[in-house]
Design a protein around this motif. Structure first.
Motif, PDB file in Angstrom:
ATOM      1  N   ILE A 170      55.850  63.139  34.474  1.00 53.20           N
ATOM      2  CA  ILE A 170      57.182  63.507  35.150  1.00 53.20           C
ATOM      3  C   ILE A 170      57.131  63.616  36.463  1.00 53.20           C
ATOM      4  CG2 ILE A 170      58.974  65.440  35.267  1.00 53.20           C
ATOM      5  CD1 ILE A 170      58.042  66.324  32.311  1.00 53.20           C
ATOM      6  N   LEU A 171      56.075  64.116  37.209  1.00 55.25           N
ATOM      7  CA  LEU A 171      55.951  64.115  38.556  1.00 55.25           C
ATOM      8  C   LEU A 171      55.824  62.677  39.273  1.00 55.25           C
ATOM      9  CD1 LEU A 171      53.631  67.196  39.137  1.00 55.25           C
ATOM     10  CD2 LEU A 171      55.788  67.087  39.642  1.00 55.25           C
ATOM     11  N   ARG A 172      55.261  61.806  38.387  1.00 57.58           N
ATOM     12  CA  ARG A 172      55.394  60.436  38.829  1.00 57.58           C
ATOM     13  C   ARG A 172      56.530  59.784  38.804  1.00 57.58           C
ATOM     14  NH1 ARG A 172      49.888  58.111  35.623  1.00 57.58           N
ATOM     15  NH2 ARG A 172      48.266  58.539  37.676  1.00 57.58           N
ATOM     16  N   LEU A 173      57.619  60.389  38.312  1.00 51.10           N
ATOM     17  CA  LEU A 173      59.050  59.965  38.549  1.00 51.10           C
ATOM     18  C   LEU A 173      59.834  60.619  39.736  1.00 51.10           C
ATOM     19  CD1 LEU A 173      60.165  60.000  34.727  1.00 51.10           C
ATOM     20  CD2 LEU A 173      59.409  58.008  36.294  1.00 51.10           C
ATOM     21  N   ARG A 174      59.180  61.706  40.214  1.00 51.51           N
ATOM     22  CA  ARG A 174      59.834  62.771  41.151  1.00 51.51           C
ATOM     23  C   ARG A 174      59.367  62.219  42.605  1.00 51.51           C
ATOM     24  NH1 ARG A 174      63.162  67.094  39.671  1.00 51.51           N
ATOM     25  NH2 ARG A 174      62.702  67.908  41.536  1.00 51.51           N
ATOM     26  N   LEU A 175      57.919  62.481  42.780  1.00 47.40           N
ATOM     27  CA  LEU A 175      57.354  62.472  43.845  1.00 47.40           C
ATOM     28  C   LEU A 175      57.446  61.219  44.785  1.00 47.40           C
ATOM     29  CD1 LEU A 175      54.174  64.657  43.387  1.00 47.40           C
ATOM     30  CD2 LEU A 175      56.468  65.268  44.138  1.00 47.40           C
ATOM     31  N   PRO A 176      57.441  59.954  44.161  1.00 47.73           N
ATOM     32  CA  PRO A 176      57.357  58.717  45.123  1.00 47.73           C
ATOM     33  C   PRO A 176      58.893  58.454  45.668  1.00 47.73           C
ATOM     34  CG  PRO A 176      56.501  58.292  42.547  1.00 47.73           C
ATOM     35  CD  PRO A 176      56.965  59.692  42.607  1.00 47.73           C
ATOM     36  N   ILE A 177      59.975  59.146  45.404  1.00 45.40           N
ATOM     37  CA  ILE A 177      61.123  59.371  46.054  1.00 45.40           C
ATOM     38  C   ILE A 177      60.617  59.573  47.335  1.00 45.40           C
ATOM     39  CG2 ILE A 177      63.173  60.496  46.228  1.00 45.40           C
ATOM     40  CD1 ILE A 177      63.493  60.789  43.247  1.00 45.40           C
ATOM     41  N   TRP A 178      59.765  60.542  47.663  1.00 51.46           N
ATOM     42  CA  TRP A 178      59.326  61.087  48.992  1.00 51.46           C
ATOM     43  C   TRP A 178      58.214  60.086  49.594  1.00 51.46           C
ATOM     44  CZ3 TRP A 178      63.471  63.188  48.188  1.00 51.46           C
ATOM     45  CH2 TRP A 178      63.646  64.226  47.051  1.00 51.46           C
ATOM     46  N   GLY A 179      57.676  59.078  48.857  1.00 49.83           N
ATOM     47  CA  GLY A 179      56.798  58.307  49.503  1.00 49.83           C
ATOM     48  C   GLY A 179      55.451  59.134  49.175  1.00 49.83           C
ATOM     49  N   TRP A 180      55.294  60.015  48.320  1.00 49.90           N
ATOM     50  CA  TRP A 180      54.028  60.459  48.066  1.00 49.90           C
ATOM     51  C   TRP A 180      53.621  59.851  46.434  1.00 49.90           C
ATOM     52  CZ3 TRP A 180      55.892  66.299  48.373  1.00 49.90           C
ATOM     53  CH2 TRP A 180      56.308  66.593  49.938  1.00 49.90           C
ATOM     54  N   GLU A 181      52.270  60.136  46.240  1.00 47.87           N
ATOM     55  CA  GLU A 181      51.814  59.564  44.949  1.00 47.87           C
ATOM     56  C   GLU A 181      50.998  60.923  44.486  1.00 47.87           C
ATOM     57  OE1 GLU A 181      48.429  57.119  45.052  1.00 47.87           O
ATOM     58  OE2 GLU A 181      48.188  57.071  47.169  1.00 47.87           O
ATOM     59  N   ILE A 182      50.750  61.158  42.960  1.00 45.58           N
ATOM     60  CA  ILE A 182      50.015  62.026  42.435  1.00 45.58           C
ATOM     61  C   ILE A 182      49.105  61.125  41.478  1.00 45.58           C
ATOM     62  CG2 ILE A 182      51.930  62.338  40.830  1.00 45.58           C
ATOM     63  CD1 ILE A 182      50.822  65.231  40.721  1.00 45.58           C
ATOM     64  N   SER A 183      48.015  61.629  41.467  1.00 42.42           N
ATOM     65  CA  SER A 183      46.818  61.067  40.520  1.00 42.42           C
ATOM     66  C   SER A 183      46.102  62.233  39.840  1.00 42.42           C
ATOM     67  CB  SER A 183      45.969  60.109  41.195  1.00 42.42           C
ATOM     68  OG  SER A 183      45.486  60.829  42.178  1.00 42.42           O
ATOM     69  N   ASP A 184      45.665  61.781  38.697  1.00 39.58           N
ATOM     70  CA  ASP A 184      44.986  62.846  37.807  1.00 39.58           C
ATOM     71  C   ASP A 184      43.299  62.704  38.082  1.00 39.58           C
ATOM     72  OD1 ASP A 184      44.897  60.519  36.288  1.00 39.58           O
ATOM     73  OD2 ASP A 184      44.982  61.308  34.619  1.00 39.58           O
ATOM     74  N   GLN A 185      42.643  63.892  37.920  1.00 38.94           N
ATOM     75  CA  GLN A 185      41.062  63.706  37.933  1.00 38.94           C
ATOM     76  C   GLN A 185      40.637  62.804  38.878  1.00 38.94           C
ATOM     77  OE1 GLN A 185      40.112  63.514  33.671  1.00 38.94           O
ATOM     78  NE2 GLN A 185      40.950  65.518  33.343  1.00 38.94           N
ATOM     79  N   ALA A 186      41.079  62.845  39.991  1.00 40.12           N
ATOM     80  CA  ALA A 186      40.299  62.047  41.028  1.00 40.12           C
ATOM     81  C   ALA A 186      39.082  62.647  41.779  1.00 40.12           C
ATOM     82  CB  ALA A 186      41.346  61.817  42.514  1.00 40.12           C
ATOM     83  N   ARG A 187      38.059  62.005  41.743  1.00 42.31           N
ATOM     84  CA  ARG A 187      36.674  62.462  42.066  1.00 42.31           C
ATOM     85  C   ARG A 187      36.614  62.598  43.513  1.00 42.31           C
ATOM     86  NH1 ARG A 187      33.564  63.203  38.039  1.00 42.31           N
ATOM     87  NH2 ARG A 187      31.741  63.490  39.268  1.00 42.31           N
ATOM     88  N   ILE A 188      36.603  63.880  44.166  1.00 43.62           N
ATOM     89  CA  ILE A 188      36.555  64.167  45.585  1.00 43.62           C
ATOM     90  C   ILE A 188      35.758  65.503  45.764  1.00 43.62           C
ATOM     91  CG2 ILE A 188      38.898  63.244  46.003  1.00 43.62           C
ATOM     92  CD1 ILE A 188      39.957  65.983  45.944  1.00 43.62           C
ATOM     93  N   GLY A 189      35.276  65.409  47.090  1.00 45.16           N
ATOM     94  CA  GLY A 189      34.327  66.765  47.469  1.00 45.16           C
ATOM     95  C   GLY A 189      33.262  66.610  46.816  1.00 45.16           C
ATOM     96  N   LYS A 190      33.008  67.954  46.400  1.00 44.23           N
ATOM     97  CA  LYS A 190      31.464  67.972  45.855  1.00 44.23           C
ATOM     98  C   LYS A 190      31.804  68.817  44.175  1.00 44.23           C
ATOM     99  CE  LYS A 190      30.574  72.018  48.643  1.00 44.23           C
ATOM    100  NZ  LYS A 190      31.554  71.945  49.354  1.00 44.23           N
ATOM    101  N   SER A 191      30.895  68.695  43.486  1.00 42.79           N
ATOM    102  CA  SER A 191      30.884  69.176  42.030  1.00 42.79           C
ATOM    103  C   SER A 191      30.588  70.606  42.306  1.00 42.79           C
ATOM    104  CB  SER A 191      30.441  68.548  41.000  1.00 42.79           C
ATOM    105  OG  SER A 191      28.887  68.836  41.193  1.00 42.79           O
ATOM    106  N   PRO A 192      30.955  71.636  41.316  1.00 44.60           N
ATOM    107  CA  PRO A 192      30.310  73.061  41.243  1.00 44.60           C
ATOM    108  C   PRO A 192      29.070  73.122  41.380  1.00 44.60           C
ATOM    109  CG  PRO A 192      32.271  72.673  39.670  1.00 44.60           C
ATOM    110  CD  PRO A 192      32.063  71.383  40.265  1.00 44.60           C
ATOM    111  N   THR A 193      28.232  71.981  40.714  1.00 43.36           N
ATOM    112  CA  THR A 193      26.938  71.937  40.594  1.00 43.36           C
ATOM    113  C   THR A 193      26.216  71.288  41.929  1.00 43.36           C
ATOM    114  OG1 THR A 193      26.895  69.625  39.581  1.00 43.36           O
ATOM    115  CG2 THR A 193      27.041  71.738  38.002  1.00 43.36           C
TER     116      THR A 193
END
Length: 340
Positions: free
Chosen positions: A191-214
């Motif tokens: 649903i958010l993928r239908l809403r946010l691109p209107i503002w030129g934004w993008e949303i994605s799931d489970q992107a690997r960023i930063g560092k893991s808890p371990t």
């Protein structure tokens, strides 16, 4: 209209006014609106844009949309290249005249029907392109209120989640067999993928960023929101059927290991327990979240506690919304009743 006669009439009028004393001039105040209406025609022939704009700003609503001068004002905006302003004016004039149940003259009707022109379309496209180059903080201040009425980026994003959750709630029967947060997130993300691109934004799931808890590799966030390639928000989700301190603290702590440069963190909690336990589990969630063993930079500010935001969002009876403070960052918590 004879320009020479109009000039002579204007000159005669100005000379007459100049010959009056102050008391006599004050007696003309009640005629100001009528005088302004007459002046517009003279100034239009003189192409005196500055004085025309000044008079327009002084007209009462009834005079501003008087059919005698609608075409003059509309064309004044068009000639000045202000196509969007001209369009707003003519549509407001139409609304005003319809409210008066006044018959709209054919020449005005023609202006209304032809108002959406190629030049207006081009102007709007240019404006929209410029809008999408704005920073997220600036963009949210000009979004139409019927789409999102929040003017601060933090709450604007939160409201996007709230509106999305309302759609999910409408489809609650189809969620009855879902037991994992990933499945809820799939619906949220779709649903958010239908809403946010209107503002030129993008949303994605489970992107690997930063560092893991371990600390051994990149961490995996549930959802991230980007604007212009930059991450503006991180989202972590979990399912709670009842109080579960271990799960709550694991998820909320996980957010702090992704990327410490992010300013906005959102916790989405899908409550799947019994209806009677909704508020009790919400309170226990907040207690458990506040007692999480955060790193120093993300410590929970116990002195400020939680700020309840639920009342700021209409039609959220089945949600609880709060904000907590963590150093110079804020966490937003959206607790959603999906009880059976």
């Amino acid at each position: 209209m004879d320009l020479q006669l109009l000039r002579q009439a204007a000159e005669t009028w100005n000379n007459t006014i100049a010959a009056l004393n102050n008391q006599e001039k004050e007696g003309l105040n009640e005629l100001d609106q009528h005088i302004h209406m007459i002046d517009l025609h003279h100034l239009d022939f003189k192409s005196d844009a500055i004085k025309i704009a000044s008079i327009i700003s002084q007209l009462s609503k009834n005079n501003l949309y008087n059919q005698e001068i609608i075409a003059l004002i509309y064309n004044f905006y068009i000639d000045g290249g202000h196509h969007e302003k001209a369009y707003d004016y003519i549509k407001n004039a139409e609304k005003h005249l319809n409210g008066l149940t006044e018959k709209i003259e054919p020449k005005i009707e023609m202006l209304i029907n032809d108002a959406f022109s190629t030049k207006l379309e081009s102007s709007l496209q240019g404006s929209f392109s410029q809008i999408l180059t704005l920073s997220p903080e600036s963009l949210v201040r000009i979004v139409p209120t019927q789409l999102n009425d929040k003017r601060v980026l933090d709450e604007f994003i939160l409201n996007e989640f709230v509106q999305t959750v309302k759609i999910i709630k409408e489809k609650i029967d189809g969620l009855s067999q879902i037991t994992f947060e990933d499945k809820y997130n799939d619906l949220l993300l779709a649903i958010l993928r239908l809403r946010l691109p209107i503002w030129g934004w993008e949303i994605s799931d489970q992107a690997r960023i930063g560092k893991s808890p371990t600390k051994k590799g990149a961490g995996e966030s549930d959802l991230i929101i980007r604007a212009g390639g930059n991450i503006i928000a991180l989202v972590e989700a979990l399912v709670l059927g009842k109080r579960n301190r271990t799960s709550t603290q694991k998820h909320i702590k996980k957010t702090t290991t992704y990327a410490d440069f992010v300013e906005r963190y959102y916790m989405i909690i899908y409550y799947t327990g019994t209806a009677v336990g909704f508020d009790k589990t919400w309170e226990s969630y907040k207690d458990d979240a506040s007692l999480t063993s955060f790193t120093k930079d993300f410590e929970f500010d116990a002195a400020r506690g939680y700020v309840d935001l639920t009342a700021k969002f209409p039609n959220t009876k089945s949600m609880r919304i709060a904000k907590s403070f963590h150093g110079d960052r804020e966490f937003f918590h959206l607790f959603i009743d999906l009880s059976r």
